[in-house]
Design a protein around this motif. Structure first.
Motif, PDB file in Angstrom:
ATOM      1  N   MET A 194       0.840  -1.205   0.000  1.00  0.00           N
ATOM      2  CA  MET A 194       0.000   0.000   0.000  1.00  0.00           C
ATOM      3  C   MET A 194       0.873   1.251   0.000  1.00  0.00           C
ATOM      4  SD  MET A 194      -0.849   2.626   2.265  1.00  0.00           S
ATOM      5  CE  MET A 194      -0.301   2.003   3.848  1.00  0.00           C
ATOM      6  N   ALA A 195       1.890   1.247   0.873  1.00  0.00           N
ATOM      7  CA  ALA A 195       2.737   2.443   0.998  1.00  0.00           C
ATOM      8  C   ALA A 195       3.503   2.684  -0.302  1.00  0.00           C
ATOM      9  CB  ALA A 195       3.691   2.278   2.180  1.00  0.00           C
ATOM     10  N   HIS A 196       3.991   1.620  -0.913  1.00  0.00           N
ATOM     11  CA  HIS A 196       4.730   1.786  -2.168  1.00  0.00           C
ATOM     12  C   HIS A 196       3.827   2.268  -3.306  1.00  0.00           C
ATOM     13  CE1 HIS A 196       8.878   0.681  -1.394  1.00  0.00           C
ATOM     14  NE2 HIS A 196       8.447  -0.250  -0.570  1.00  0.00           N
ATOM     15  N   LYS A 197       2.601   1.708  -3.357  1.00  0.00           N
ATOM     16  CA  LYS A 197       1.656   2.138  -4.415  1.00  0.00           C
ATOM     17  C   LYS A 197       1.454   3.645  -4.352  1.00  0.00           C
ATOM     18  CE  LYS A 197      -1.654  -1.554  -4.216  1.00  0.00           C
ATOM     19  NZ  LYS A 197      -3.042  -1.880  -3.891  1.00  0.00           N
ATOM     20  N   SER A 198       1.104   4.111  -3.136  1.00  0.00           N
ATOM     21  CA  SER A 198       0.799   5.539  -2.991  1.00  0.00           C
ATOM     22  C   SER A 198       2.031   6.383  -3.287  1.00  0.00           C
ATOM     23  CB  SER A 198       0.279   5.832  -1.581  1.00  0.00           C
ATOM     24  OG  SER A 198      -0.936   5.151  -1.366  1.00  0.00           O
ATOM     25  N   THR A 199       3.196   5.933  -2.820  1.00  0.00           N
ATOM     26  CA  THR A 199       4.422   6.708  -3.026  1.00  0.00           C
ATOM     27  C   THR A 199       4.763   6.800  -4.515  1.00  0.00           C
ATOM     28  OG1 THR A 199       5.190   5.985  -0.854  1.00  0.00           O
ATOM     29  CG2 THR A 199       6.850   6.900  -2.330  1.00  0.00           C
ATOM     30  N   ALA A 200       4.518   5.716  -5.249  1.00  0.00           N
ATOM     31  CA  ALA A 200       4.813   5.739  -6.685  1.00  0.00           C
ATOM     32  C   ALA A 200       3.899   6.735  -7.415  1.00  0.00           C
ATOM     33  CB  ALA A 200       4.676   4.341  -7.272  1.00  0.00           C
ATOM     34  N   LEU A 201       2.683   6.911  -6.898  1.00  0.00           N
ATOM     35  CA  LEU A 201       1.795   7.904  -7.517  1.00  0.00           C
ATOM     36  C   LEU A 201       2.339   9.317  -7.295  1.00  0.00           C
ATOM     37  CD1 LEU A 201      -1.704   6.422  -6.652  1.00  0.00           C
ATOM     38  CD2 LEU A 201      -0.513   6.374  -8.833  1.00  0.00           C
ATOM     39  N   ALA A 202       2.917   9.534  -6.113  1.00  0.00           N
ATOM     40  CA  ALA A 202       3.545  10.840  -5.854  1.00  0.00           C
ATOM     41  C   ALA A 202       4.730  11.033  -6.802  1.00  0.00           C
ATOM     42  CB  ALA A 202       3.992  10.944  -4.398  1.00  0.00           C
ATOM     43  N   ALA A 203       5.470   9.950  -7.058  1.00  0.00           N
ATOM     44  CA  ALA A 203       6.617  10.037  -7.974  1.00  0.00           C
ATOM     45  C   ALA A 203       6.140  10.422  -9.372  1.00  0.00           C
ATOM     46  CB  ALA A 203       7.351   8.699  -8.032  1.00  0.00           C
ATOM     47  N   ALA A 204       5.063   9.774  -9.830  1.00  0.00           N
ATOM     48  CA  ALA A 204       4.550  10.048 -11.181  1.00  0.00           C
ATOM     49  C   ALA A 204       4.088  11.503 -11.275  1.00  0.00           C
ATOM     50  CB  ALA A 204       3.411   9.101 -11.506  1.00  0.00           C
ATOM     51  N   THR A 205       3.408  11.964 -10.238  1.00  0.00           N
ATOM     52  CA  THR A 205       2.922  13.351 -10.244  1.00  0.00           C
ATOM     53  C   THR A 205       4.103  14.316 -10.305  1.00  0.00           C
ATOM     54  OG1 THR A 205       1.054  12.621  -8.904  1.00  0.00           O
ATOM     55  CG2 THR A 205       1.439  14.992  -9.012  1.00  0.00           C
TER      56      THR A 205
END
Ligand SMILES: Cc1cc2nc3c(=O)[nH]c(=O)nc-3n(C[C@H](O)[C@H](O)[C@H](O)COP(=O)(O)O)c2cc1C
Length: 234
Positions: A158-169
């Motif tokens: 869960m934490a990695h999923k959300s963090t990767a979305l921040a990376a993409a943004t």
């Protein structure tokens, strides 16, 4: 694609592996970090942390932790995007504090953040509750739709999923500002963790090299999987 600024940024973002030495203005970096902070996250728990590696000695060690990949070595700015699987309690409390500062707490907010979130995210000492929670969810799911009451591994995902979305943004924001990025998963996670002095529940999600592309910065042509492989309807 539509000729709109968002699509222009999406289309022109590429992984750049060699950067010009030109600095990235602090205000650009700040705007892109603030854009990344708006990324969606599981239960709005924002399990991420952007670490800007400024200190020259730390930068040298970070380049080495990135296996001395050219994007890390050549970029004027290197960031580590850290994911925290244990900050959910602190961040949950902050969400409640902010809601309460804005007026009476809604019942639905209170019960979601006070009851459901701990039930889903709490895994007990050494993650001991995780397998039991997972087994319970799996059995309950045979009878009715049931959320995954997560194990420690699930919380990490869960934490990695959300963090990767921040990376993409962040990367798209950088592109919109006329800058380039290289996301890097090719790094030594143990050295990175020591270098950034990360606590037990934290790890580097990816490094991000940032700057302006050099003439040799784009190494490969874009290749997309056939649309039918990646989009379907049921
Ligand atoms: C999670 C992740 C990790 C990556 N790690 C590396 C890396 O360590 N080194 C590198 O040169 N590129 C890395 N890339 C870049 C990919 O190779 C690149 O995104 C892919 O080839 C598609 O190219 P494009 O980004 O130009 O569209 C990574 C990309 C992602 C999303």
């Amino acid at each position: 694609m539509l000729d709109a600024p968002f699509y222009a940024a999406v289309e022109s973002r590429r992984t750049i592996r060699d950067f010009l030495p030109d600095p990235v203005p602090q205000e650009v970096l700040d705007r892109c970090l603030d854009a990344a902070r708006l990324a969606p996250s599981s239960s709005n728990l924002q399990p991420w942390e952007f670490v800007i590696i400024r200190d020259p000695k730390a930068r040298q060690l970070a380049n080495a932790a990135c296996l001395d990949q050219l994007p890390a070595k050549s970029a004027p700015v290197l960031l580590a995007l850290v994911t925290h699987r244990d900050t959910w309690r602190r961040n949950r409390d902050e969400i409640l504090r902010v809601f309460e500062s804005r007026g009476p707490l809604r019942k639905s907010h209170a019960s979601y953040y006070r009851k459901i979130i701990p039930l889903v995210y709490m895994t007990g000492p050494f993650g001991i509750l995780g397998p039991l929670k997972r087994l319970f969810s799996r059995i309950a799911s045979l009878f009715k739709p049931t959320p995954n009451l997560m194990s420690r591994t699930d919380v990490r995902v869960m934490a990695h999923k959300s963090t990767a979305l921040a990376a993409a943004t962040f990367m798209l924001a950088m592109r919109a500002e006329g800058f380039d990025t290289c996301p890097m998963e090719g790094f030594d996670p143990w050295r990175a963790k020591v270098l950034l002095d990360l606590p037990r529940g934290a790890e580097v999600n990816m490094f991000l090299a940032v700057g302006k592309r050099s003439k040799q910065g784009l190494w490969w042509d874009r290749v997309l999987m056939p649309r039918a492989w990646v989009v379907r309807e049921v």
